[in-house]
Motif scaffolding. Structure first.
Motif, PDB file in Angstrom:
ATOM      1  N   ARG A   1     -36.144 -31.298 -14.776  1.00 13.05           N
ATOM      2  CA  ARG A   1     -35.902 -30.032 -15.217  1.00 13.05           C
ATOM      3  C   ARG A   1     -36.409 -28.710 -14.508  1.00 13.05           C
ATOM      4  O   ARG A   1     -35.811 -27.816 -14.299  1.00 13.05           O
ATOM      5  CB  ARG A   1     -36.146 -29.928 -16.663  1.00 13.05           C
TER       6      ARG A   1
ATOM      7  N   THR B   1     -33.434 -28.388 -12.045  1.00 10.63           N
ATOM      8  CA  THR B   1     -32.299 -27.596 -12.469  1.00 10.63           C
ATOM      9  C   THR B   1     -32.474 -26.399 -13.197  1.00 10.63           C
ATOM     10  O   THR B   1     -31.318 -25.911 -13.635  1.00 10.63           O
ATOM     11  CB  THR B   1     -31.603 -28.875 -13.414  1.00 10.63           C
ATOM     12  N   CYS B   2     -33.663 -26.037 -13.501  1.00 12.70           N
ATOM     13  CA  CYS B   2     -33.874 -24.730 -14.204  1.00 12.70           C
ATOM     14  C   CYS B   2     -33.495 -23.396 -13.327  1.00 12.70           C
ATOM     15  O   CYS B   2     -33.944 -23.434 -12.441  1.00 12.70           O
ATOM     16  CB  CYS B   2     -35.277 -24.619 -14.839  1.00 12.70           C
TER      17      CYS B   2
END
Length: 185
Positions: free
Chosen positions: A18, A21-22
């Protein structure tokens, strides 16, 4: 302890994914903190409480505070105020909050249950043993690594230097010198 190790490792991998991908820096920072805390639990379950404590204090604590300051300094213009208010929405905290609850449950079970969680053969690795190992047989390797890191720091400072500032100062000084004969201010 084996169950705690695998669950914390899964949380670390998921939180790190995450982070990558954030798109929002604050969300990525929250997931990075969760990843670092889960790595600390992995260290603890492997019998390295000193490394776990350093992970929490140095990385999840001090370094993350610096990241927060950088993020705060980057949001200086007025058009980001609405976006900053949206970061405080409860939906932003659901992911890191759930991962934090999982980590708290794993840590509580690992500390309360002892060997009942699994059979990871781990003997505690204390700070004295780490120091004797690093500065005993491997002292030359540690010193070489420190030298390489220092060289990388010098190269980064040199490459990151902005030569335009020096040229601008010279141009301004030359312009002042032409206006004031003798170069007096």
């Amino acid at each position: 302890m084996e169950f705690a190790f695998y669950l914390a490792a899964i949380v670390a991998v998921a939180a790190t994914a995450r982070v990558i991908t954030c798109a929002n820096a604050v969300h990525a920072l929250l997931y990075l903190i969760m990843s670092l805390l889960s790595v600390a639990i992995v260290f603890y379950t492997l019998g390295a409480p000193f490394a776990a404590a350093l992970e929490v204090i140095v990385y999840a604590g001090a370094i993350m505070v610096l990241f927060v300051f950088v993020i705060m300094m980057l949001n200086l213009n007025q058009e980001t105020v609405a976006r900053e208010k949206s970061w405080l929405a409860p939906s932003v905290w659901i992911g890191p909050g759930l991962l934090a609850l999982v980590l708290i449950a794993v840590l509580a079970a690992a500390m309360a249950g002892g060997e009942s969680l699994g059979s990871v053969d781990s003997t505690p690795l204390m700070a004295e043993r780490v120091g004797r190992t690093m500065f005993g047989a491997y002292v030359l390797v540690v010193e070489l690594a420190a030298f390489v890191l220092l060289a990388a720091l010098v190269v980064a400072a040199h490459l990151g230097r902005d030569d335009r500032d020096n040229a601008e100062r010279k141009r301004v000084a030359a312009a002042r010198g032409r206006r004031h004969p003798g170069g007096e201010q």
